[in-house]
Write an enzyme that holds these catalytic residues in place. Structure first.
Site, PDB file in Angstrom:
ATOM      1  CG  HIS A  86      -1.766   1.246   1.288  1.00 12.48           C
ATOM      2  ND1 HIS A  86      -2.942   1.337   0.578  1.00 12.48           N
ATOM      3  CD2 HIS A  86      -1.606   2.436   1.908  1.00 12.48           C
ATOM      4  CE1 HIS A  86      -3.481   2.523   0.765  1.00 12.48           C
ATOM      5  NE2 HIS A  86      -2.693   3.211   1.573  1.00 12.48           N
ATOM      6  CG  ASP A 165     -11.926   3.722   5.919  1.00 13.00           C
ATOM      7  OD1 ASP A 165     -11.530   4.618   6.696  1.00 13.00           O
ATOM      8  OD2 ASP A 165     -11.587   3.661   4.729  1.00 13.00           O
ATOM      9  NE  ARG A 172     -10.292  10.697   8.762  1.00 11.56           N
ATOM     10  CZ  ARG A 172      -9.386   9.924   8.146  1.00 11.56           C
ATOM     11  NH1 ARG A 172      -9.733   8.729   7.671  1.00 11.56           N
ATOM     12  NH2 ARG A 172      -8.158  10.317   8.016  1.00 11.56           N
ATOM     13  CB  SER A 187      -8.574   5.307   7.321  1.00 12.94           C
ATOM     14  OG  SER A 187      -8.946   5.309   5.982  1.00 12.94           O
ATOM     15  CE  LYS A 191      -9.159   2.206   3.354  1.00 12.81           C
ATOM     16  NZ  LYS A 191      -9.343   3.563   2.906  1.00 12.81           N
TER      17      LYS A 191
END
Ligand code: URA
Length: 453
Positions: A86, A165, A172, A187, A191
């Site tokens: 990620h 989320d 947000r 967050s 995931k």
């Protein structure tokens, strides 16, 4: 049925800097997802967290509660070991494109559930969608068969992963509560843990084009995420990497795919190659292959074969011509000297204004729009030399894009080459295959579970 807590009491507890109990956290996340906690109440709680933070136990609990609102992928039926990656997002960040097939070429399975871009940072799905025919949406059954046959999948995350989320991130985004280490870490990790890979490598960006502009904050975010993953039984490491200047020479969807294919063909810009190899090394080590040589496999063309198989498996034609924009304009150097600044945020905003990004989730992107840099940091240029080419389908976008690049977004410092006072361009971090040298340090820090206390 009466609820065990009152949302106002939870908000007040965090406002007054008290630790939230596990039961309070479980309830507030679940009740918000079911619509029982109002958007304005969750936004007040998010702001209290921005201001007062969460400790390690609260953060682990908050993340676990978010995961429980949805499904968790299970890859245990695969014979290949799973490893995911990620990136916290940056400008010109096309690394997923060469990295996923490169790592899969070693026999690991890389299930990448990706997103679309918002604002100045690009999204991997937007980039891949510029390839004619390529499809982002896959069923779990198709993911499993593609992982078995090819080893590499990049596709859209379904709505079932951490739905709390999805709702909270949208809130947000419009309430000034994105910028918070516990909220960003929970967050992303909710995931990624729900996505089910056994190992995960994080690329935490640092610099003007990233969420975290200073290194101390980026390291703190990386540490929080490594801790969360480790607590959840996932093998996680993180590289904190430079995002003060765009990665590579292209920004924009089809332009970035073209550059990624150059890397898979054994070429491409040194900084993109360096970061691809650094992340591949981490992923391979996490998958039990610490002796593997990703540079050799990149050079051999094997990763290109895996890329083509991955694109074809999702309906794309890897050999088809990529879309190009109809109009272009160039940015020239005002003077002779050395390029000492190409600001990532400014180039990201300019590419976005040309049509490469979107302002709202529903907006389309223009696949050919974006920017090609003719230079990188440390290059010598002559007055009038082209620094960058801007591409768009709608020429009235040029004005605002060029405005983003005005001021000190691009700095060419006049120097005499023999002059000891030559501006300092960060020294090269090391040599790459083929004798290439990248012009700045890309990997700033490595964070592992063993290094945390
Ligand atoms: N990306 C996410 O998924 N969540 C954040 O909070 C920030 C970036």
């Amino acid at each position: 049925m009466t609820e065990p807590f009152d949302a106002v009491d939870v908000i007040i507890a965090k406002r007054d800097r008290r630790e939230l109990s596990s039961d309070q956290i479980d309830w507030v996340i679940d009740a918000y997802t079911r619509g029982l906690v109002a958007e304005e109440q969750m936004s007040a709680l998010a702001m209290a967290i921005v201001l007062n933070g969460m400790d390690r136990a609260e953060l682990a609990h908050w993340t676990a509660a978010m995961i429980r609102t949805g499904e968790r992928m299970d890859w245990s039926g695969l014979t290949r070991r799973t490893v995911d990656k990620h990136s916290t997002g940056g400008v010109g960040d096309k690394i997923t494109l060469p990295l996923v097939p490169l790592v899969a070429s070693f026999g690991l399975a890389v299930p990448q559930l990706s997103g679309r871009g918002l604002g100045h940072t690009g999204g991997t799905l937007d980039k891949l969608e510029s390839i004619p025919g390529w499809q982002a949406n896959l069923t779990v059954e198709r993911m499993v068969s593609q992982l078995t046959e090819v080893g590499a999948v990049v596709c859209a995350a379904g709505p079932g992963l951490a739905p709390a989320d999805r709702k909270l991130y949208a809130l947000r985004d419009v309430t000034g509560t994105v910028q918070s280490i516990p909220l960003i870490a929970s967050s992303i990790m909710s995931k990624k843990i729900a996505a089910g890979a056994a190992s995960l490598v994080l690329d935490v960006k640092c610099g003007s084009g990233a969420f975290m502009t200073d290194q101390t904050q980026a390291v703190a975010l990386a540490e929080a995420m490594v801790q969360l993953g480790t607590d959840a039984g996932v093998t996680v490491s993180a590289l904190v990497t430079d995002m003060s200047t765009p990665l590579g020479r292209t920004i924009g969807n089809a332009l970035e795919v073209r550059e990624a294919v150059e890397v898979l063909a054994g070429g491409g810009p040194p900084d993109v190659i360096e970061l691809t190899l650094a992340l591949a090394g981490e992923m391979l080590a996490a998958g039990g292959l610490s002796q593997a040589d990703p540079a050799a496999v990149l050079a051999s063309g094997q990763a290109m074969d895996t890329w083509r198989a991955m694109i074809r498996a999702q309906g794309g034609d890897p050999l088809a011509a990529l879309p190009t924009a109809r109009h272009h304009e160039v940015l020239r150097s005002p003077e002779s000297g050395v390029v000492t600044r190409l600001d990532a945020l400014a180039f990201g905003v300019a590419a976005w204004r040309l049509g490469a990004g979107r302002a709202r989730k529903e907006d389309p992107v223009r696949p050919g729009a974006g920017i090609e840099l003719a230079v990188q940091l440390g290059d010598e240029v002559a007055a009038g030399q082209v620094l960058a080419t801007l591409w768009t389908d709608t020429p009235d976008r040029f004005g605002r894009a060029l405005a983003a690049l005005a001021g000190d977004a691009v700095v060419v410092s006049p120097v005499c080459l023999d002059d000891a006072a030559r501006p300092v361009v960060p020294s090269p971090p090391g040599r790459l295959p083929g004798g290439l040298v990248s012009g700045r340090p890309i990997v700033l820090r490595r964070i592992t579970a063993a290094g945390l206390n």
